[in-house]
Design an enzyme around this catalytic site. Structure first.
Site, PDB file in Angstrom:
ATOM      1  N   GLU A  38     -20.648 -50.549  68.997  1.00  0.00           N
ATOM      2  CA  GLU A  38     -19.661 -50.650  67.929  1.00  0.00           C
ATOM      3  C   GLU A  38     -19.738 -52.011  67.247  1.00  0.00           C
ATOM      4  O   GLU A  38     -19.633 -52.118  66.025  1.00  0.00           O
ATOM      5  CB  GLU A  38     -18.238 -50.444  68.497  1.00  0.00           C
ATOM      6  CG  GLU A  38     -18.043 -49.157  69.247  1.00  0.00           C
ATOM      7  CD  GLU A  38     -18.284 -49.278  70.745  1.00  0.00           C
ATOM      8  OE1 GLU A  38     -17.544 -48.644  71.516  1.00  0.00           O
ATOM      9  OE2 GLU A  38     -19.210 -50.006  71.168  1.00  0.00           O
ATOM     10  N   CYS A  61     -14.255 -50.094  74.136  1.00  0.00           N
ATOM     11  CA  CYS A  61     -13.519 -50.977  75.043  1.00  0.00           C
ATOM     12  C   CYS A  61     -12.513 -51.779  74.214  1.00  0.00           C
ATOM     13  O   CYS A  61     -12.508 -51.703  72.988  1.00  0.00           O
ATOM     14  CB  CYS A  61     -14.495 -51.917  75.757  1.00  0.00           C
ATOM     15  SG  CYS A  61     -15.218 -53.190  74.680  1.00  0.00           S
ATOM     16  N   HIS A  91     -22.225 -54.706  72.222  1.00  0.00           N
ATOM     17  CA  HIS A  91     -21.854 -53.291  72.241  1.00  0.00           C
ATOM     18  C   HIS A  91     -22.269 -52.585  70.950  1.00  0.00           C
ATOM     19  O   HIS A  91     -22.403 -53.216  69.897  1.00  0.00           O
ATOM     20  CB  HIS A  91     -20.355 -53.149  72.459  1.00  0.00           C
ATOM     21  CG  HIS A  91     -19.925 -53.489  73.853  1.00  0.00           C
ATOM     22  ND1 HIS A  91     -18.653 -53.275  74.310  1.00  0.00           N
ATOM     23  CD2 HIS A  91     -20.609 -54.027  74.899  1.00  0.00           C
ATOM     24  CE1 HIS A  91     -18.565 -53.661  75.571  1.00  0.00           C
ATOM     25  NE2 HIS A  91     -19.740 -54.132  75.946  1.00  0.00           N
TER      26      HIS A  91
END
Length: 146
Positions: free
Chosen positions: A80, A106, A78
């Protein structure tokens, strides 16, 4: 013409970073900032040296897995997570930073951001993950839907 706010500016950069994504389902960009200085950026895509979804296809799409579920069946790291990893690779502390992201994190990313010392998150789009929001709120991370 009025100048954009710093928050708008960094969200615009996150959007530009998202354009590097190799995910077939959702292009996400993230920027970690402290004191109006960019610490690191990340976009979602396969790990270094591993074939991208653009090349081999999307297993989650093939299996009909809805967004927000079964993250372990995804080739991508991801955005992030990649921003945190890039900061770590270059010896940059993320403590006290702010994350600007094109999508709400998430729960997997939320836990990493909490432990990475991120104090605030600005994001553009929602994501179907109520637990992530609950954990970020409990940890005192300031959330800002832009």
């Amino acid at each position: 013409m009025a100048r954009p706010s710093w928050d708008e500016y960094f969200l615009d950069i996150a959007t530009l970073v998202a354009s590097r994504s190799t995910c077939l389902r959702r292009q996400v960009g993230a920027v970690l900032v402290r004191d109006k200085r960019i610490l690191s950026t990340g976009y979602n895509g396969a790990p270094s040296g591993v074939s991208h979804c653009l090349t081999v296809g999307c297993l989650r799409e093939e299996l009909g897995i809805p967004s927000g579920e079964r993250h372990e069946l995804c080739r991508a790291v991801h955005a992030e997570q990649n921003a945190i990893i890039q900061a770590a690779l270059h010896g940059v502390s993320t403590k006290g930073s702010t994350l600007y992201c094109t999508t709400q994190p998430c729960v997997l990313c939320a836990k990493m951001l909490i432990n990475a010392g991120v104090e605030a998150i600005y994001f553009k789009g929602s994501y179907p993950d109520k637990l992530a929001l609950e954990m970020l709120n409990e940890a005192g991370v300031k959330l800002n839907l832009f």
